[in-house]
Design a protein around this motif. Structure first.
Motif, PDB file in Angstrom:
ATOM      1  N   ASN A   1      17.093  62.149  35.639  1.00 42.10           N
ATOM      2  CA  ASN A   1      18.221  62.219  36.563  1.00 42.10           C
ATOM      3  C   ASN A   1      18.163  63.573  37.248  1.00 42.10           C
ATOM      4  O   ASN A   1      17.982  64.608  36.572  1.00 42.10           O
ATOM      5  CB  ASN A   1      19.555  62.147  35.808  1.00 42.10           C
ATOM      6  CG  ASN A   1      19.968  60.741  35.471  1.00 42.10           C
ATOM      7  OD1 ASN A   1      19.183  59.803  35.571  1.00 42.10           O
ATOM      8  ND2 ASN A   1      21.214  60.599  35.050  1.00 42.10           N
ATOM      9  N   LEU A   2      18.358  63.587  38.550  1.00 42.57           N
ATOM     10  CA  LEU A   2      18.394  64.831  39.311  1.00 42.57           C
ATOM     11  C   LEU A   2      19.612  64.807  40.233  1.00 42.57           C
ATOM     12  O   LEU A   2      19.764  63.898  41.050  1.00 42.57           O
ATOM     13  CB  LEU A   2      17.105  65.005  40.125  1.00 42.57           C
ATOM     14  CG  LEU A   2      15.833  65.200  39.291  1.00 42.57           C
ATOM     15  CD1 LEU A   2      14.597  65.110  40.168  1.00 42.57           C
ATOM     16  CD2 LEU A   2      15.867  66.542  38.564  1.00 42.57           C
ATOM     17  N   GLU A   3      20.480  65.803  40.091  1.00 46.28           N
ATOM     18  CA  GLU A   3      21.748  65.849  40.822  1.00 46.28           C
ATOM     19  C   GLU A   3      21.578  66.469  42.205  1.00 46.28           C
ATOM     20  O   GLU A   3      20.725  67.324  42.405  1.00 46.28           O
ATOM     21  CB  GLU A   3      22.762  66.681  40.024  1.00 46.28           C
ATOM     22  CG  GLU A   3      22.974  66.195  38.605  1.00 46.28           C
ATOM     23  CD  GLU A   3      23.773  67.179  37.752  1.00 46.28           C
ATOM     24  OE1 GLU A   3      24.266  68.184  38.314  1.00 46.28           O
ATOM     25  OE2 GLU A   3      23.893  66.950  36.542  1.00 46.28           O
ATOM     26  N   ASP A   4      22.467  66.064  43.137  1.00 43.85           N
ATOM     27  CA  ASP A   4      22.418  66.665  44.469  1.00 43.85           C
ATOM     28  C   ASP A   4      23.582  67.628  44.717  1.00 43.85           C
ATOM     29  O   ASP A   4      24.007  67.839  45.849  1.00 43.85           O
ATOM     30  CB  ASP A   4      22.341  65.604  45.570  1.00 43.85           C
ATOM     31  CG  ASP A   4      23.608  64.767  45.713  1.00 43.85           C
ATOM     32  OD1 ASP A   4      24.499  64.878  44.847  1.00 43.85           O
ATOM     33  OD2 ASP A   4      23.687  64.005  46.696  1.00 43.85           O
ATOM     34  N   SER A   5      24.081  68.221  43.623  1.00 47.02           N
ATOM     35  CA  SER A   5      25.027  69.325  43.768  1.00 47.02           C
ATOM     36  C   SER A   5      24.662  70.393  42.752  1.00 47.02           C
ATOM     37  O   SER A   5      23.972  70.120  41.767  1.00 47.02           O
ATOM     38  CB  SER A   5      26.476  68.870  43.574  1.00 47.02           C
ATOM     39  OG  SER A   5      26.715  68.453  42.246  1.00 47.02           O
ATOM     40  N   ASN A   6      25.111  71.601  43.014  1.00 48.23           N
ATOM     41  CA  ASN A   6      24.814  72.717  42.115  1.00 48.23           C
ATOM     42  C   ASN A   6      26.004  73.661  42.140  1.00 48.23           C
ATOM     43  O   ASN A   6      26.477  74.035  43.220  1.00 48.23           O
ATOM     44  CB  ASN A   6      23.541  73.446  42.571  1.00 48.23           C
ATOM     45  CG  ASN A   6      22.992  74.371  41.497  1.00 48.23           C
ATOM     46  OD1 ASN A   6      23.380  74.287  40.331  1.00 48.23           O
ATOM     47  ND2 ASN A   6      22.106  75.265  41.880  1.00 48.23           N
ATOM     48  N   GLY A   7      26.489  73.998  40.951  1.00 43.54           N
ATOM     49  CA  GLY A   7      27.655  74.877  40.893  1.00 43.54           C
ATOM     50  C   GLY A   7      28.887  74.262  41.517  1.00 43.54           C
ATOM     51  O   GLY A   7      29.752  74.978  42.042  1.00 43.54           O
ATOM     52  N   GLY A   8      28.976  72.931  41.491  1.00 43.48           N
ATOM     53  CA  GLY A   8      30.144  72.256  42.047  1.00 43.48           C
ATOM     54  C   GLY A   8      30.098  72.044  43.543  1.00 43.48           C
ATOM     55  O   GLY A   8      31.067  71.563  44.135  1.00 43.48           O
ATOM     56  N   VAL A   9      28.980  72.385  44.181  1.00 47.64           N
ATOM     57  CA  VAL A   9      28.861  72.265  45.640  1.00 47.64           C
ATOM     58  C   VAL A   9      27.739  71.291  45.979  1.00 47.64           C
ATOM     59  O   VAL A   9      26.630  71.394  45.436  1.00 47.64           O
ATOM     60  CB  VAL A   9      28.568  73.640  46.289  1.00 47.64           C
ATOM     61  CG1 VAL A   9      28.401  73.494  47.794  1.00 47.64           C
ATOM     62  CG2 VAL A   9      29.683  74.634  45.951  1.00 47.64           C
ATOM     63  N   LEU A  10      28.019  70.361  46.883  1.00 45.72           N
ATOM     64  CA  LEU A  10      27.000  69.405  47.317  1.00 45.72           C
ATOM     65  C   LEU A  10      25.878  70.115  48.071  1.00 45.72           C
ATOM     66  O   LEU A  10      26.125  70.989  48.902  1.00 45.72           O
ATOM     67  CB  LEU A  10      27.621  68.341  48.224  1.00 45.72           C
ATOM     68  CG  LEU A  10      28.448  67.244  47.549  1.00 45.72           C
ATOM     69  CD1 LEU A  10      29.250  66.477  48.594  1.00 45.72           C
ATOM     70  CD2 LEU A  10      27.550  66.303  46.762  1.00 45.72           C
ATOM     71  N   LYS A  11      24.656  69.723  47.792  1.00 49.60           N
ATOM     72  CA  LYS A  11      23.513  70.261  48.513  1.00 49.60           C
ATOM     73  C   LYS A  11      23.387  69.577  49.874  1.00 49.60           C
ATOM     74  O   LYS A  11      23.873  68.466  50.072  1.00 49.60           O
ATOM     75  CB  LYS A  11      22.224  70.032  47.714  1.00 49.60           C
ATOM     76  CG  LYS A  11      22.185  70.731  46.368  1.00 49.60           C
ATOM     77  CD  LYS A  11      20.880  70.411  45.645  1.00 49.60           C
ATOM     78  CE  LYS A  11      20.809  71.082  44.290  1.00 49.60           C
ATOM     79  NZ  LYS A  11      19.548  70.763  43.574  1.00 49.60           N
ATOM     80  N   ASP A  12      22.703  70.245  50.780  1.00 48.47           N
ATOM     81  CA  ASP A  12      22.380  69.600  52.044  1.00 48.47           C
ATOM     82  C   ASP A  12      21.494  68.395  51.748  1.00 48.47           C
ATOM     83  O   ASP A  12      20.453  68.535  51.099  1.00 48.47           O
ATOM     84  CB  ASP A  12      21.643  70.584  52.960  1.00 48.47           C
ATOM     85  CG  ASP A  12      21.213  69.924  54.253  1.00 48.47           C
ATOM     86  OD1 ASP A  12      20.081  69.378  54.289  1.00 48.47           O
ATOM     87  OD2 ASP A  12      21.998  69.944  55.208  1.00 48.47           O
ATOM     88  N   PRO A  13      21.882  67.197  52.195  1.00 52.27           N
ATOM     89  CA  PRO A  13      21.123  66.001  51.801  1.00 52.27           C
ATOM     90  C   PRO A  13      19.691  65.981  52.313  1.00 52.27           C
ATOM     91  O   PRO A  13      18.803  65.456  51.634  1.00 52.27           O
ATOM     92  CB  PRO A  13      21.947  64.859  52.389  1.00 52.27           C
ATOM     93  CG  PRO A  13      22.762  65.475  53.479  1.00 52.27           C
ATOM     94  CD  PRO A  13      23.052  66.871  53.018  1.00 52.27           C
TER      95      PRO A  13
END
Length: 238
Positions: free
Chosen positions: A108-120
């Protein structure tokens, strides 16, 4: 047939109301329990593993997470996929090497870090690098954090899913998606969809499958329920 091939095949479900159910072991003992119960594959939850190791969710050092995954994979004969959060800042090649060394067949790899969504778009490029580094050796489950970050409109989730599958993700995981929007997500997303189920309440895996889930996981729910049971037993022993 290799374990990763078996794992991929398990995602090709024969019926809509028969999603792949993947329990989430947090240590070797729980992994054996789930495997012995007949589950054909397992998927570690990062929050459950963190709790077992004495850390808050998201605070587990990478080395300890990979060591825990290795112990789980070593304890059972069934395929094991690993939740490795947002990749611990590793370059794709290193991340893939660490997963394979631990015996994982997927991640599993998340698209947010530190509670902030990454640029898709940037995240899709990173997933494409992971896919290139892994070849066919890993099943990549791209977690989409829009709903848990307060984005209620499902359209951004569908857009992210399209980018991630185009980048080579085998499955997408719109964590926290309300059950009422699952049919809409199913209609707009090509390929397998991972949906989280609650332990002891909410819709059953079959009901989630009818709404569009290809596979069902439980996050840290099973580990937390186990802790509740232990608390009850501890109280009885006083």
């Amino acid at each position: 047939m290799s374990k990763v091939e078996i794992f991929r095949k398990l995602h090709r479900r024969p019926a809509q109301d028969d999603p792949l159910v993947l329990p989430g072991p947090w240590d070797a003992a729980s992994a054996r329990v789930f495997a012995e119960a007949g589950h054909p594959a397992l998927a570690t939850p990062s929050a459950g593993v963190a709790a077992a190791l004495g850390y808050e969710d998201g605070a587990t050092p990478a080395d300890e997470m990979f060591a825990a995954v290795a112990r789980i994979a070593r304890a059972v004969d069934v395929p094991v996929s690993a939740d490795v959060e947002s990749g611990y800042g590793m370059a794709p090649k290193e991340l893939v090497e660490r997963l394979l060394e631990a015996g994982a067949v997927g991640c599993n790899l998340e698209d947010s870090n530190g509670g902030v969504l990454k640029d898709p778009h940037q995240h899709a490029e990173w997933l494409a690098e992971v896919r290139y580094a892994a070849g066919d050796a890993l099943f990549v489950n791209a977690r989409i954090d829009t709903f848990v970050r307060g984005v209620e409109d499902p359209e951004p989730t569908i857009e992210r899913a399209a980018l991630y599958t185009a980048a080579g993700a085998d499955c997408v995981y719109p964590i926290g998606a309300p059950a009422k929007v699952l049919p809409l997500l199913r209609a707009g997303i090509h390929g397998p969809i991972n949906v989280i189920a609650l332990v002891g309440s909410g819709l059953s895996p079959a009901e989630l499958g009818e709404r569009g889930a290809t596979r069902v996981t439980f996050g840290p729910g099973l580990q937390r329920r186990s802790s509740e049971i232990l608390s009850e037993l501890a109280a009885e022993m006083r």
